[in-house]
Motif scaffolding. Sequence first.
Motif, PDB file in Angstrom:
ATOM      1  N   TRP A  42       0.831  -1.202   0.000  1.00 47.75           N
ATOM      2  CA  TRP A  42       0.000   0.000   0.000  1.00 47.75           C
ATOM      3  C   TRP A  42       0.870   1.258   0.000  1.00 47.75           C
ATOM      4  CZ3 TRP A  42      -0.632   4.328   2.934  1.00 47.75           C
ATOM      5  CH2 TRP A  42      -1.766   5.087   2.676  1.00 47.75           C
ATOM      6  N   PHE A  43       1.904   1.247   0.845  1.00 47.74           N
ATOM      7  CA  PHE A  43       2.804   2.398   0.884  1.00 47.74           C
ATOM      8  C   PHE A  43       3.483   2.599  -0.466  1.00 47.74           C
ATOM      9  CE2 PHE A  43       2.830   1.518   5.540  1.00 47.74           C
ATOM     10  CZ  PHE A  43       2.398   2.762   5.965  1.00 47.74           C
ATOM     11  N   ASP A  44       3.867   1.505  -1.136  1.00 46.66           N
ATOM     12  CA  ASP A  44       4.523   1.590  -2.436  1.00 46.66           C
ATOM     13  C   ASP A  44       3.560   2.135  -3.490  1.00 46.66           C
ATOM     14  OD1 ASP A  44       6.693   1.303  -4.157  1.00 46.66           O
ATOM     15  OD2 ASP A  44       6.047  -0.703  -4.782  1.00 46.66           O
ATOM     16  N   ASP A  45       2.305   1.685  -3.464  1.00 44.86           N
ATOM     17  CA  ASP A  45       1.318   2.160  -4.438  1.00 44.86           C
ATOM     18  C   ASP A  45       1.046   3.651  -4.310  1.00 44.86           C
ATOM     19  OD1 ASP A  45       1.091  -0.408  -5.361  1.00 44.86           O
ATOM     20  OD2 ASP A  45      -0.762  -0.860  -4.262  1.00 44.86           O
ATOM     21  N   HIS A  46       1.111   4.168  -3.092  1.00 43.81           N
ATOM     22  CA  HIS A  46       0.792   5.575  -2.849  1.00 43.81           C
ATOM     23  C   HIS A  46       2.029   6.468  -2.742  1.00 43.81           C
ATOM     24  CE1 HIS A  46      -2.941   3.522  -1.741  1.00 43.81           C
ATOM     25  NE2 HIS A  46      -3.542   4.638  -2.113  1.00 43.81           N
ATOM     26  N   GLY A  47       3.196   5.909  -2.966  1.00 48.40           N
ATOM     27  CA  GLY A  47       4.424   6.709  -2.934  1.00 48.40           C
ATOM     28  C   GLY A  47       4.862   7.112  -1.536  1.00 48.40           C
ATOM     29  N   HIS A  48       4.539   6.288  -0.550  1.00 45.22           N
ATOM     30  CA  HIS A  48       4.888   6.608   0.835  1.00 45.22           C
ATOM     31  C   HIS A  48       5.856   5.598   1.451  1.00 45.22           C
ATOM     32  CE1 HIS A  48       1.982   9.790   0.930  1.00 45.22           C
ATOM     33  NE2 HIS A  48       0.955   8.975   0.738  1.00 45.22           N
ATOM     34  N   THR A  49       6.672   4.954   0.652  1.00 41.66           N
ATOM     35  CA  THR A  49       7.593   3.966   1.212  1.00 41.66           C
ATOM     36  C   THR A  49       8.615   4.604   2.143  1.00 41.66           C
ATOM     37  OG1 THR A  49       8.997   4.124  -0.748  1.00 41.66           O
ATOM     38  CG2 THR A  49       7.390   2.335  -0.688  1.00 41.66           C
ATOM     39  N   TRP A  50       8.816   5.894   2.007  1.00 49.94           N
ATOM     40  CA  TRP A  50       9.773   6.574   2.888  1.00 49.94           C
ATOM     41  C   TRP A  50       9.322   6.515   4.334  1.00 49.94           C
ATOM     42  CZ3 TRP A  50       8.355  10.834   5.725  1.00 49.94           C
ATOM     43  CH2 TRP A  50       7.173  11.476   5.354  1.00 49.94           C
ATOM     44  N   TRP A  51       8.021   6.349   4.593  1.00 53.33           N
ATOM     45  CA  TRP A  51       7.540   6.215   5.970  1.00 53.33           C
ATOM     46  C   TRP A  51       8.134   4.970   6.619  1.00 53.33           C
ATOM     47  CZ3 TRP A  51       1.545   7.283   6.066  1.00 53.33           C
ATOM     48  CH2 TRP A  51       1.318   8.592   5.671  1.00 53.33           C
ATOM     49  N   VAL A  52       8.122   3.870   5.857  1.00 52.40           N
ATOM     50  CA  VAL A  52       8.636   2.607   6.383  1.00 52.40           C
ATOM     51  C   VAL A  52      10.133   2.734   6.664  1.00 52.40           C
ATOM     52  CG1 VAL A  52       8.956   0.155   5.889  1.00 52.40           C
ATOM     53  CG2 VAL A  52       6.879   1.313   5.123  1.00 52.40           C
ATOM     54  N   TRP A  53      10.863   3.287   5.704  1.00 48.51           N
ATOM     55  CA  TRP A  53      12.320   3.378   5.842  1.00 48.51           C
ATOM     56  C   TRP A  53      12.723   4.420   6.869  1.00 48.51           C
ATOM     57  CZ3 TRP A  53      13.581  -0.983   4.535  1.00 48.51           C
ATOM     58  CH2 TRP A  53      13.037  -1.615   3.427  1.00 48.51           C
ATOM     59  N   THR A  54      11.894   5.413   7.108  1.00 47.93           N
ATOM     60  CA  THR A  54      12.182   6.379   8.168  1.00 47.93           C
ATOM     61  C   THR A  54      12.129   5.704   9.529  1.00 47.93           C
ATOM     62  OG1 THR A  54      11.321   8.210   6.857  1.00 47.93           O
ATOM     63  CG2 THR A  54      11.415   8.531   9.242  1.00 47.93           C
ATOM     64  N   CYS A  55      11.155   4.808   9.710  1.00 48.28           N
ATOM     65  CA  CYS A  55      11.065   4.080  10.982  1.00 48.28           C
ATOM     66  C   CYS A  55      12.269   3.176  11.184  1.00 48.28           C
ATOM     67  CB  CYS A  55       9.777   3.269  11.039  1.00 48.28           C
ATOM     68  SG  CYS A  55       8.296   4.290  11.123  1.00 48.28           S
ATOM     69  N   LEU A  56      12.725   2.514  10.118  1.00 45.18           N
ATOM     70  CA  LEU A  56      13.898   1.664  10.240  1.00 45.18           C
ATOM     71  C   LEU A  56      15.143   2.499  10.529  1.00 45.18           C
ATOM     72  CD1 LEU A  56      14.967  -1.206  10.116  1.00 45.18           C
ATOM     73  CD2 LEU A  56      15.371  -0.862   7.675  1.00 45.18           C
ATOM     74  N   ALA A  57      15.259   3.657   9.883  1.00 47.00           N
ATOM     75  CA  ALA A  57      16.401   4.541  10.147  1.00 47.00           C
ATOM     76  C   ALA A  57      16.360   5.043  11.586  1.00 47.00           C
ATOM     77  CB  ALA A  57      16.393   5.717   9.175  1.00 47.00           C
ATOM     78  N   GLY A  58      15.168   5.353  12.094  1.00 50.34           N
ATOM     79  CA  GLY A  58      15.042   5.783  13.484  1.00 50.34           C
ATOM     80  C   GLY A  58      15.493   4.707  14.452  1.00 50.34           C
TER      81      GLY A  58
END
Length: 87
Positions: A42-58
């Motif tokens: 869903w994140f990939d379809d809507h262009g929001h994959t950076w949300w997932v990777w931001t959590c991993l970076a945090g």
Amino acid sequence: MEKWTPEHEAPEPLEGPIVPTIIGGTILWFVLFLVQLPFYGWFDDHGHTWWVWTCLAGAGLGLIGIWYVRKRDAAIKRASAEATPSE
């Protein structure tokens, strides 16, 4: 125009439970990453994959932060032990 200078001294910094705070924040970032992972499509379809990777970076930066604050806490305790003479 004159530069303004404060008329009182700054208060001492507050020392609280730094290590548990950083550990809690790191756990929170990692849990947010795990919660979002099943919805990656869903994140990939809507262009929001950076949300997932931001959590991993945090979470990753939190691990560095845990290492840093534990070393800092140990150094502060060691310095205070050296400053007070033991009997």
